[in-house]
Scaffold this motif. Structure first.
Motif, PDB file in Angstrom:
ATOM      1  N   MET A  26       0.825  -1.218   0.000  1.00 33.24           N
ATOM      2  CA  MET A  26       0.000   0.000   0.000  1.00 33.24           C
ATOM      3  C   MET A  26       0.856   1.265   0.000  1.00 33.24           C
ATOM      4  O   MET A  26       1.918   1.312   0.618  1.00 33.24           O
ATOM      5  CB  MET A  26      -0.892   0.031   1.240  1.00 33.24           C
ATOM      6  N   ASN A  50      -1.265  -5.359  11.204  1.00 33.86           N
ATOM      7  CA  ASN A  50      -2.449  -5.469  10.334  1.00 33.86           C
ATOM      8  C   ASN A  50      -3.063  -4.110  10.017  1.00 33.86           C
ATOM      9  O   ASN A  50      -4.277  -3.930  10.093  1.00 33.86           O
ATOM     10  CB  ASN A  50      -3.494  -6.372  10.996  1.00 33.86           C
ATOM     11  N   THR A  63      -4.563  -1.080   7.915  1.00 33.27           N
ATOM     12  CA  THR A  63      -5.318  -0.952   6.662  1.00 33.27           C
ATOM     13  C   THR A  63      -5.030   0.406   6.033  1.00 33.27           C
ATOM     14  O   THR A  63      -4.412   1.278   6.660  1.00 33.27           O
ATOM     15  CB  THR A  63      -6.821  -1.040   6.944  1.00 33.27           C
ATOM     16  N   GLU A  64      -5.510   0.600   4.809  1.00 35.58           N
ATOM     17  CA  GLU A  64      -5.372   1.921   4.164  1.00 35.58           C
ATOM     18  C   GLU A  64      -6.032   2.993   5.016  1.00 35.58           C
ATOM     19  O   GLU A  64      -5.512   4.103   5.156  1.00 35.58           O
ATOM     20  CB  GLU A  64      -5.999   1.890   2.759  1.00 35.58           C
ATOM     21  N   GLU A  65      -7.180   2.650   5.583  1.00 37.77           N
ATOM     22  CA  GLU A  65      -7.904   3.607   6.436  1.00 37.77           C
ATOM     23  C   GLU A  65      -7.070   3.968   7.662  1.00 37.77           C
ATOM     24  O   GLU A  65      -6.983   5.137   8.055  1.00 37.77           O
ATOM     25  CB  GLU A  65      -9.230   2.973   6.859  1.00 37.77           C
ATOM     26  N   ASN A  66      -6.441   2.957   8.277  1.00 43.40           N
ATOM     27  CA  ASN A  66      -5.544   3.209   9.413  1.00 43.40           C
ATOM     28  C   ASN A  66      -4.431   4.170   9.031  1.00 43.40           C
ATOM     29  O   ASN A  66      -4.126   5.128   9.758  1.00 43.40           O
ATOM     30  CB  ASN A  66      -4.876   1.910   9.880  1.00 43.40           C
TER      31      ASN A  66
END
Length: 325
Positions: free
Chosen positions: A242, A279, A281-284
């Motif tokens: 990402m 773990n 995420t893109e949102e994180n």
């Protein structure tokens, strides 16, 4: 990991930043003695975000060393491994600020107490009892303190700490830029989290294509989380496959940029402490970058850094005022 006494322990320089603060009646520049040094700036922001921190470093047995010890303790940082040197004075930096808030440094450090830290003075247990160990390269400019820094990194790795690295390149402090590059490369090979600025990517790889720089960093060093700060262009995170970008919070009220990168770094470490490193995420990553950008923007409106970090509420209120939730 969660049962450790400290969230973050940092090792490195602690010094006085003499920053310009107007002119005297005679027209001479007036200088304000601000406590400074990137590692403690990072820890000061983490303390404001509710984390428990400790510092490993050295100051002189002089008025500035006393001022620094008091300032660091005042913001809540544990100083049990802040060593006092009876022979060498506290390191001083004189900061010239340009109209856009950017700055230039002149250092009085030949030698300075921060570079006299030795391997024997490192309290291993402090590092072992920390979730994250953070360091930069200014504690690797000279042989003795370099040995101490590398020893501390080895202890952190062995203890299972997450290792965080900010190159924090300051060319005037190196005998040669080849030495600086070698020490940055050493840090890159040891870290799990890298906070690096656009100009440091250019220094390492000779490119302003930061995606390319990040790809080279990943390929060569396999760093799990790479964060690149781009000044007025915001920041980017590279994690697994990402790439996430976040816009800057541009300020009309910028006084100086001292501490902006450190505030960004601390906010990022705080996010990892609360969400882990495995773990994301893109949102994180977007959330991490947005908060870190906002916090970094706020510190540019204040003189100094260590004593004037923002609380979480201040950062969130600032984000809301800019229409970001």
């Amino acid at each position: 990991m969660g049962n450790k006494a400290f969230d973050v322990t940092a090792l490195g320089e602690l010094l006085i930043d003499f920053t310009e603060n107007g002119s005297s009646a005679q027209g001479n520049p007036m200088l304000e003695a601000n406590p400074g040094g990137a590692p403690c700036n990072v820890l000061a922001m983490l303390e404001k975000l509710g984390k428990k921190t400790a510092f490993i470093g050295k100051v002189g047995n002089d008025m500035f060393g006393t001022q620094l010890k008091n300032a660091v303790e005042e913001v809540g940082i544990d100083t049990r491994n802040l060593v006092i040197d009876n022979e060498v004075h506290t390191t001083l930096a004189f900061v010239h600020t340009y109209p856009d808030g950017d700055r230039d440094f002149s250092f009085y450090r030949n030698p300075g107490a921060d570079m006299m830290l030795t391997k024997d003075e490192i309290q291993e247990d402090l590092i072992r009892d920390s979730r994250i160990f953070h360091f930069g390269t200014l504690s690797s400019t000279h042989k003795g303190v370099r040995e101490a820094t590398r020893y501390a990194i080895d202890v952190a790795k062995e203890a299972g700490c997450i290792v965080s690295f900010d190159p924090n390149l300051r060319p005037p402090l190196w005998k040669s830029l080849d030495d600086a590059k070698a020490e940055i490369e050493y840090g890159l090979g040891k870290c799990d989290i890298l906070k690096i600025s656009d100009n440091e990517v250019e220094f390492l790889f000779g490119t302003t294509d930061y995606d390319k720089g990040a790809a080279l960093l990943k390929e060569k060093y396999n760093i799990p989380l790479i964060l690149i700060t781009l000044g007025k262009d915001g920041s980017r995170a590279y994690y697994k496959d990402m790439k996430v970008e976040a816009a800057p919070f541009l300020q009309e009220k910028t006084i100086e940029t001292t501490g902006a990168g450190d505030t960004f770094c601390a906010s990022s470490l705080n996010y990892v402490l609360e969400h882990g490193l495995d773990n994301l995420t893109e949102e994180n990553l977007k959330e991490l970058l947005t908060f870190a950008n906002a916090a970094a923007s706020l510190i540019t409106t204040r003189k100094g850094a260590l004593r004037v970090m923002s609380t979480k509420e201040e950062v969130l209120d600032f984000m809301k005022s800019r229409g970001v939730n």
